[in-house]
Design an enzyme around this catalytic site. Structure first.
Site: not given
Ligand SMILES: Cc1cc2nc3c(=O)[nH]c(=O)nc-3n(C[C@H](O)[C@H](O)[C@H](O)COP(=O)(O)O)c2cc1C
Ligand SMILES: Cc1cc2nc3c(=O)[nH]c(=O)nc-3n(C[C@H](O)[C@H](O)[C@H](O)COP(=O)(O)OP(=O)(O)OC[C@H]3O[C@@H](n4cnc5c(N)ncnc54)[C@H](O)[C@@H]3O)c2cc1C
Ligand SMILES: Cc1cc2nc3c(=O)[nH]c(=O)nc-3n(C[C@H](O)[C@H](O)[C@H](O)COP(=O)(O)OP(=O)(O)OC[C@H]3O[C@@H](n4cnc5c(N)ncnc54)[C@H](O)[C@@H]3O)c2cc1C
Ligand SMILES: Cc1cc2nc3c(=O)[nH]c(=O)nc-3n(C[C@H](O)[C@H](O)[C@H](O)COP(=O)(O)O)c2cc1C
Ligand code: FES
Ligand code: FES
Lengths: 265, 311, 311, 265
Positions: C79, C81, C140, C201, C275-276
């Site tokens: 992503n 975003i 980020c 992470i 998260g995802t």
């Molecule tokens: C679409 C999207 C937006 C995210 N936005 C943020 C954010 O605003 N702030 C943040 O600290 N992490 C953000 N993340 C990271 C997630 O919180 C998480 O750390 C990361 O995706 C790994 O975890 P996961 O594999 O369970 O998604 C975002 C992740 C995704 C996929």
């Protein structure tokens, strides 16, 4: 030793008991060069999915003259579950035949096959082969009868055939090692043991064999990525050194002496 | 999209140059996933490929790490083989003769515990008939000393590069680890220290826990993550390094299909290495090669170098 | 394996403490994947969860990066975003009132372009009723200034930590980026700078190329990789950081199932963020929570902290 | 606006033409609150596989009183290919109904529906709804007849029904925009356009509508991860600012004026 990686058509895949499947595919090329104790690597993923990533190793259970190979397997996780969903007519990629199978020892008139649960899978071809020559003794153990639904494939091969189940639902109540102890007490003359099953069972079998100075071949399992000696992942510690055996290439069948049985993964 | 307007009459030219080394096409087998070549006999026609990079070789034979050494992860593989290998003497004596008969470029991957060891292995290979290039593994996450320690420190990476350069006239590819904050820093250092090419990425450090046995799933606790899961990271790093150095870059990481390989070539990689995908399907490299050729024909691209995207 | 010998009579205790913050259980929703909570209304019972970490908030509202912003990869999601968000004022005015009625701990993820901005947002949240903690996003990969730049430099990370600490009495979780050579260095620095907890992470920097259009698949070229693909890397880093610092560690990265969460808890994480997986299945967090409870009951584990493997 | 994430049983999934499938599932809860133009997110992965990871958005094509919902889709990649392999009786997870559908404008007696290829998918429910009140004009375009195998679903609804195919295999030879030009020349009085199809087609339709001051609603597509406003991934640039529309939450149906049609992804 030719090997093939081919798309094989599924002929049938009945569920024989809860979670136990007998998958039959058409793979004449593989069949032609297969020996007892060898295995294949089967692709379990669908289409272009890469999860699960790796193929799964399965022993060649049965072969038929018309080019059909059967695998007897248990659904234990993601890969075998996906495989069990496949239907007749679909294609599954099969790589084989792989590894070093059982070695037939000519001067051993008495061959004792000791199988635990689905550890019987690599033993059927062996039993059929031995049956043509020497004296065949088959000992099979399992938790209960439903874990060994293909027992008839074996029982007809020899009259020296014994079963033990832990719950007594089939044969004698107890362990396959009890059967082996009885057999070892009874037999005289040269013998050879072949075994496959859970590690603790094989270990017990080996120690019993060693006590009696009977050579023992074991079919081992290890996590595998390639099945053909590329990755060196399928290591099992050797008994005599710091080094490792590689189950897919030097095995899966080994002389039990070669293996460090005290290593627990 | 480039449309098939004027189908070209000649077949596309897939050959590439990496320093003084000419490869007949850009598809190589990655170290540690193709054994010493023989293991693939009959399953993959090595003669068709651009090159084969054999399993990492050290001075002495090494038994590797205790098992379990493999865990499957989502779209990935964790391994902790730990550089099990036959050692340089046995490699030259026992493996090289067979490899000399293969009609592809043989590249030997080397790993040392010290700068001196790297140089020593390189020197031994310098005279070895049949060896076309050396890939210097400063990125193995599975050995205690050496390996990744050199790859994460730009200065140490440059030292190894210089030492190997001195020890051999063979073209030298430095293989980088992705486990760094800024891959371009290491890349620039090894480029200016005299590397002929850079390959990346080696595996990412990862782990898994077996919740049934309540233990790390690998005996070694940590392992290297490879396979399709890591492709986006590998591609990003290749893109970055291509834009940071002037020497050829070889892309590796999760390549399983022609489309994957094309992504790397479009990012600017000169060539690609197929790793884990060969473990999963031994014939992958041939399939990838055929797919690249098809794409070039369908899109009238004459030279494989032209796949690179314009800046 | 722990066998069910003496089934416990009380139900297991899932509550945990992160500094002064008590969470009713260790399952949180990760920032950026649960919007501002309302979006999940009716699909997930937020009241059941340990906490919700809302989308990263900046001083000013931000439109985010141009599309395409998403690409699917093998077992992963890229992503870019770029921190699209409503800004701190609107968050407090428009989003917080609804969130106050949810019976879970509200944690606000914040992102600044400078140390001062981080402090400013933290100060604004300090007085905001309903906010239970702050998660400081220094990781980020999708914003030009700030973000990951702070997370890859241990010194800068410590500076942000100190500034936020000064600006607020709220418990403060520092969220780390995996895009570094040695995660324990950054972790140690932020711990000694006063962080109450560390979460990790954030996403790994990756990219994809669309071979049909012959362009990077994301308009922003690079994006953050999340999802099951990265789980082995996240778990390894959590394992390392747990053993490097004395403050609580929250694990995040690719957690989709109870088994995944248990791996992180066994590695020593105090809590986990989903998260995802919430994007893929909105109810995931409830399912993970139920699975953790079941496992504890089946294995007679009384406190969730006891899941951690003995050293 | 209630939404549901439910395991839905597949009733049938015939292949209507090469690569085009009509998937019907039982999902009464979703059906009950569905409006024309809304969509669902369908899980396409098998069992515990996480590749492909994301669900796929599909418009609600048809509903039946008995709780059945149908999706009309084209196999274009990995996800739709896997979905197309699913068989009756199997379960597919469906999240819906999602998004903002078409808005019916009461003072517009003439409603012109313009569909391109499978862009007709969200238009059937709308056509059925409009049919009950005002005057319905349906214009459909495609490369050739086989791309729109469900055309009969529409043709019976109104006598103002026209087709154009690029190869002339059905209806008039040409583009759907040719049909629209003709229609706009003929009609008098207030009208409303609803359109769905490839971006360049919708863009052309919008510019034609704007010239005639006819309001136009478009159903957009964008890559989606969640479909419910969590990820902010499905952004499309707004016409009037630096900001973005979110297709899954504020759309997929938008007033065409809101969209920056010059942005090409
Ligand atoms: C679409 C999207 C937006 C995210 N936005 C943020 C954010 O605003 N702030 C943040 O600290 N992490 C953000 N993340 C990271 C997630 O919180 C998480 O750390 C990361 O995706 C790994 O975890 P996961 O594999 O369970 O998604 C975002 C992740 C995704 C996929
Ligand atoms: C040479 C050989 C022959 C085999 N023959 C048979 C047979 O005929 N019938 C049968 O039922 N089983 C057999 N097995 C075991 C079978 O390969 C595993 O049960 C199977 O791989 C489990 O996959 P899964 O995805 O269902 O389980 P998961 O637990 O989800 O698998 C995860 C990973 O662990 C590996 N793995 C899990 N269990 C084993 C195991 N016991 N041995 C090796 N790797 C394992 C898988 O291959 C996979 O990479 C054999 C194993 C080997 C090595
Ligand atoms: C609101 C909405 C409604 C839709 N309704 C229909 C419908 O009724 N019938 C139909 O045939 N198609 C419809 N689509 C398009 C459909 O979602 C894609 O064709 C499908 O996701 C492709 O998946 P794939 O795995 O086969 O293709 P791949 O190309 O392998 O997909 C890779 C990734 O790109 C995404 N993607 C690919 N094409 C599109 C696209 N056109 N729009 C959005 N994402 C895409 C996929 O979701 C996936 O994440 C709709 C899209 C949206 C956004
Ligand atoms: C089992 C295994 C063994 C490996 N051994 C080596 C090695 O000896 N030397 C080396 O440089 N890389 C080694 N690698 C790394 C690969 O060459 C490659 O860089 C990495 O796996 C990423 O590519 P892939 O995703 O295509 O596998 C090994 C990888 C695997 C999976
Ligand atoms: S499984 Fe790869 S070497 Fe044995
Ligand atoms: S798809 Fe996630 S917000 Fe629209």
């Amino acid at each position: 030793m030719p090997r093939f990686d081919i798309p094989a058509r599924i002929i049938e895949q009945p569920q024989l008991a809860h979670g136990i499947f007998l998958l039959t595919v058409k793979a004449p090329a593989i069949l032609d060069s297969a020996n007892p104790g060898q295995f294949c690597m089967l692709e379990v993923k669908y289409n272009n999915s890469s999860d699960p990533l790796l193929r799964r190793p399965l022993s060649i259970y049965k072969t038929r003259a018309n080019g059909q190979i059967s695998f007897l397997y248990k659904e234990v996780g993601k890969g075998t579950r996906l495989l069990s969903k496949r239907r007749p007519g679909e294609i599954v990629r099969v790589l084989g035949p792989l590894g070093q199978g059982f070695r037939l020892i000519d001067d051993r008139p008495q061959c004792i096959l000791v199988g635990g649960g689905l550890g019987i899978a690599p033993l059927l071809l062996l039993a059929e082969r031995i049956n043509q020559s020497g004296k065949l003794i088959i000992l099979i153990g399992a938790g209960n009868a439903s874990e060994i639904p293909t027992i008839e494939d074996f029982s007809g091969l020899t009259r020296y055939f014994h079963i033990a189940t832990e719950d007594g639902s089939l044969g004698q109540r107890g362990m396959v090692t009890d059967l082996l102890a009885q057999t070892l007490r009874e037999i005289t003359g040269m013998a050879q043991i072949y075994t496959c099953g859970p590690w603790p069972m094989m270990k017990a079998v080996y120690y019993m064999a060693r006590k009696k100075n009977i050579p023992c071949q074991v079919s081992l399992e290890a996590a595998m990525a390639c099945g053909i000696g590329l990755c060196l992942g399928c290591a099992v510690p050797k008994s005599d050194s710091q080094g490792f055996l590689h189950v897919c290439r030097e095995g899966p069948v080994f002389d039990a002496d070669q293996v460090n049985w005290e290593y627990s993964q | 999209m480039i449309h098939q307007k004027n189908p070209i009459t000649q077949s596309p030219n897939l050959s590439i140059k990496i320093g003084s080394l000419v490869l007949k096409n850009p598809v190589l087998l990655a170290s540690g996933t193709c054994g010493y070549g023989t293991e693939l006999d009959g399953l993959l026609d090595l003669d068709q490929l651009g090159g084969i990079i054999v399993k990492g070789i050290s001075i002495k034979p090494s038994p590797g790490n205790p098992p379990p050494r493999l865990v499957e992860t989502p779209c990935g593989l964790l391994n902790s083989i730990g550089l099990e290998n036959v050692g340089i003497e046995s490699f030259i004596g026992d493996k090289l003769p067979w490899l000399r008969n293969v009609k592809t470029s043989l590249i030997v991957n080397i790993l040392g515990n010290s700068v001196e060891e790297y140089a020593e292995i390189a020197k031994k290979l310098d005279g070895a008939e049949g060896v076309k290039a050396i890939e210097v593994n400063i990125s193995c996450p599975n050995v205690k000393a050496g390996g990744i320690a050199f790859g994460t420190d730009p200065e140490a990476a440059a030292n190894v590069t210089r030492a190997v350069k001195k020890a051999t006239d063979l073209p030298m590819i430095i293989k980088l680890t992705p486990n760094v904050t800024d891959i371009t820093k290491v890349a620039r250092k090894v480029a200016s220290a005299g590397a002929d090419a850079i390959s990346l990425i080696n595996t990412l450090l990862g782990m898994a826990i077996d919740i049934k046995s309540r233990r790390p799933a690998l005996a070694n606790v940590f392992g290297g993550l490879s396979g399709p899961a890591i492709k986006p990271i590998a591609l990003r790093m290749v893109w970055q390094v291509v834009r940071a150095v002037d020497i050829p870059v070889i892309g590796v990481g999760g390549i399983s299909s022609p489309d994957d390989a094309l992504e790397f070539l479009m990012a600017g990689a000169k060539a690609v290495e197929i790793g884990t995908a060969t473990l999963v399907r031994p014939g992958t490299a041939e399939n990838v090669l055929a797919g690249i050729r098809d794409y070039m024909e369908a899109n009238s691209i004459q030279n494989v170098d032209d796949l690179r995207l314009p800046e």
